[in-house]
Write a protein that holds these residues in place. Structure first.
Motif, PDB file in Angstrom:
ATOM      1  N   MET A   1      25.192  39.444  25.673  1.00 12.89           N
ATOM      2  CA  MET A   1      24.984  39.678  27.082  1.00 12.89           C
ATOM      3  C   MET A   1      24.878  41.187  27.284  1.00 12.89           C
ATOM      4  N   THR A   2      23.769  41.632  27.829  1.00  9.75           N
ATOM      5  CA  THR A   2      23.568  43.064  27.972  1.00  9.75           C
ATOM      6  C   THR A   2      23.641  43.536  29.413  1.00  9.75           C
ATOM      7  N   THR A   3      23.560  42.625  30.353  1.00 11.44           N
ATOM      8  CA  THR A   3      23.618  43.044  31.745  1.00 11.44           C
ATOM      9  C   THR A   3      25.046  43.388  32.129  1.00 11.44           C
ATOM     10  N   THR A   4      25.174  44.293  33.084  1.00 11.67           N
ATOM     11  CA  THR A   4      26.501  44.691  33.541  1.00 11.67           C
ATOM     12  C   THR A   4      26.627  44.507  35.041  1.00 11.67           C
ATOM     13  N   THR A   5      25.934  43.531  35.589  1.00 14.07           N
ATOM     14  CA  THR A   5      26.039  43.226  37.009  1.00 14.07           C
ATOM     15  C   THR A   5      27.432  42.658  37.279  1.00 14.07           C
ATOM     16  N   PRO A   6      27.856  42.674  38.544  1.00  9.10           N
ATOM     17  CA  PRO A   6      29.157  42.049  38.849  1.00  9.10           C
ATOM     18  C   PRO A   6      29.225  40.586  38.399  1.00  9.10           C
ATOM     19  N   THR A   7      28.126  39.864  38.514  1.00  8.86           N
ATOM     20  CA  THR A   7      28.126  38.469  38.085  1.00  8.86           C
ATOM     21  C   THR A   7      28.266  38.367  36.571  1.00  8.86           C
ATOM     22  N   ALA A   8      27.569  39.209  35.826  1.00  7.26           N
ATOM     23  CA  ALA A   8      27.691  39.194  34.364  1.00  7.26           C
ATOM     24  C   ALA A   8      29.117  39.543  33.949  1.00  7.26           C
ATOM     25  N   THR A   9      29.732  40.469  34.650  1.00  8.61           N
ATOM     26  CA  THR A   9      31.126  40.821  34.365  1.00  8.61           C
ATOM     27  C   THR A   9      32.045  39.643  34.654  1.00  8.61           C
ATOM     28  N   LEU A  10      31.786  38.920  35.739  1.00 14.87           N
ATOM     29  CA  LEU A  10      32.581  37.731  36.060  1.00 14.87           C
ATOM     30  C   LEU A  10      32.447  36.685  34.960  1.00 14.87           C
ATOM     31  N   VAL A  11      31.254  36.487  34.451  1.00 10.44           N
ATOM     32  CA  VAL A  11      31.050  35.520  33.371  1.00 10.44           C
ATOM     33  C   VAL A  11      31.801  35.968  32.114  1.00 10.44           C
ATOM     34  N   GLN A  12      31.802  37.242  31.814  1.00  9.13           N
ATOM     35  CA  GLN A  12      32.576  37.751  30.674  1.00  9.13           C
ATOM     36  C   GLN A  12      34.058  37.447  30.865  1.00  9.13           C
ATOM     37  N   ARG A  13      34.561  37.639  32.085  1.00 12.53           N
ATOM     38  CA  ARG A  13      35.969  37.352  32.388  1.00 12.53           C
ATOM     39  C   ARG A  13      36.247  35.844  32.305  1.00 12.53           C
ATOM     40  N   TYR A  14      35.283  35.041  32.734  1.00 11.66           N
ATOM     41  CA  TYR A  14      35.386  33.582  32.653  1.00 11.66           C
ATOM     42  C   TYR A  14      35.534  33.151  31.189  1.00 11.66           C
ATOM     43  N   VAL A  30      43.011  32.866  34.360  1.00 15.53           N
ATOM     44  CA  VAL A  30      42.528  31.758  35.190  1.00 15.53           C
ATOM     45  C   VAL A  30      42.706  32.105  36.662  1.00 15.53           C
ATOM     46  N   GLU A  31      43.868  32.606  37.033  1.00 13.98           N
ATOM     47  CA  GLU A  31      44.125  32.938  38.433  1.00 13.98           C
ATOM     48  C   GLU A  31      43.268  34.106  38.923  1.00 13.98           C
ATOM     49  N   ALA A  32      42.892  35.011  38.028  1.00 12.24           N
ATOM     50  CA  ALA A  32      42.050  36.141  38.414  1.00 12.24           C
ATOM     51  C   ALA A  32      40.587  35.735  38.572  1.00 12.24           C
ATOM     52  N   VAL A  33      40.129  34.784  37.770  1.00 10.10           N
ATOM     53  CA  VAL A  33      38.717  34.409  37.744  1.00 10.10           C
ATOM     54  C   VAL A  33      38.396  33.296  38.740  1.00 10.10           C
ATOM     55  N   PHE A  34      39.306  32.347  38.907  1.00 14.28           N
ATOM     56  CA  PHE A  34      39.045  31.173  39.729  1.00 14.28           C
ATOM     57  C   PHE A  34      39.768  31.253  41.073  1.00 14.28           C
ATOM     58  N   ALA A  35      39.112  30.769  42.115  1.00 14.22           N
ATOM     59  CA  ALA A  35      39.767  30.580  43.406  1.00 14.22           C
ATOM     60  C   ALA A  35      40.814  29.470  43.228  1.00 14.22           C
ATOM     61  N   PRO A  36      41.868  29.464  44.050  1.00 11.53           N
ATOM     62  CA  PRO A  36      42.955  28.492  43.860  1.00 11.53           C
ATOM     63  C   PRO A  36      42.509  27.024  43.826  1.00 11.53           C
ATOM     64  N   ASN A  37      41.525  26.655  44.604  1.00 13.13           N
ATOM     65  CA  ASN A  37      41.074  25.260  44.664  1.00 13.13           C
ATOM     66  C   ASN A  37      39.765  25.041  43.922  1.00 13.13           C
ATOM     67  N   VAL A 105      30.344  31.260  43.418  1.00 14.47           N
ATOM     68  CA  VAL A 105      31.249  32.392  43.544  1.00 14.47           C
ATOM     69  C   VAL A 105      31.516  32.671  45.024  1.00 14.47           C
ATOM     70  N   ASP A 106      32.779  32.932  45.371  1.00 15.41           N
ATOM     71  CA  ASP A 106      33.115  33.218  46.768  1.00 15.41           C
ATOM     72  C   ASP A 106      32.933  34.700  47.084  1.00 15.41           C
ATOM     73  N   ALA A 107      33.169  35.060  48.329  1.00 18.74           N
ATOM     74  CA  ALA A 107      32.980  36.444  48.785  1.00 18.74           C
ATOM     75  C   ALA A 107      33.931  37.415  48.090  1.00 18.74           C
ATOM     76  N   ASP A 108      35.050  36.905  47.561  1.00 18.02           N
ATOM     77  CA  ASP A 108      36.009  37.749  46.836  1.00 18.02           C
ATOM     78  C   ASP A 108      35.650  37.917  45.364  1.00 18.02           C
ATOM     79  N   GLY A 109      34.542  37.289  44.942  1.00 22.21           N
ATOM     80  CA  GLY A 109      34.109  37.419  43.556  1.00 22.21           C
ATOM     81  C   GLY A 109      34.809  36.475  42.604  1.00 22.21           C
ATOM     82  N   ARG A 110      35.429  35.411  43.129  1.00 20.51           N
ATOM     83  CA  ARG A 110      36.077  34.421  42.254  1.00 20.51           C
ATOM     84  C   ARG A 110      35.270  33.126  42.256  1.00 20.51           C
ATOM     85  N   ILE A 111      35.372  32.418  41.175  1.00 18.69           N
ATOM     86  CA  ILE A 111      34.627  31.179  41.001  1.00 18.69           C
ATOM     87  C   ILE A 111      35.287  30.065  41.804  1.00 18.69           C
TER      88      ILE A 111
END
Length: 124
Positions: A1-14, A30-37, A105-111
């Motif tokens: 993965m070469t992109t460094t967009t916020p979404t690509a970073t989220l996928v790396q964290r996922y 898990v708590e940082a990447v995913f919304a509670p529900n 992804v929500d407005a807070d950047g969590r899945i």
């Protein structure tokens, strides 16, 4: 993965959450990447919430000990949705399993949700 967009970073964290084998580290990821529900659904699972997601990931790690999730290709995203392919296998080797996930992804950047598909699975 070469992109460094916020979404690509989220996928790396996922993927890092799926690779975290220490229970406390995995739970924090898990708590940082995913919304509670958040809901996760694929051909083998349908779970909602961080407790269930954490247990699902722990189960996958038990089923595939020593295997790692890695990105395959680029992340494609628009609006609040992204799609990406991943591989699961021994580090540095050809993936034994390849999957394709679509995440919301929500407005807070969590899945908030993941719909997963299995493109390549080992035969019995």
């Amino acid at each position: 993965m070469t992109t460094t967009t916020p979404t690509a970073t989220l996928v790396q964290r996922y993927l890092a959450a799926w690779n975290a084998t220490d229970p406390a580290e995995r739970r924090a990821a898990v708590e940082a990447v995913f919304a509670p529900n958040a809901r996760y659904v694929d051909p083998l699972a349908d779970v909602t919430g961080t407790d269930a997601l954490d247990a699902l990931i722990a189960g996958a790690q038990e089923q595939f000990p020593g295997m790692r999730f890695t990105p395959v290709g680029e992340v494609d995203a628009h609006h609040d949705v992204c799609r990406f392919q991943w591989g699961l296998g021994p580090e540095g080797a050809e993936p034994l399993v390849i999957g394709f996930d679509v995440a919301m992804v929500d407005a807070d950047g969590r899945i908030t949700g993941v719909v997963g598909f299995l493109d390549k699975v080992p035969t019995a």
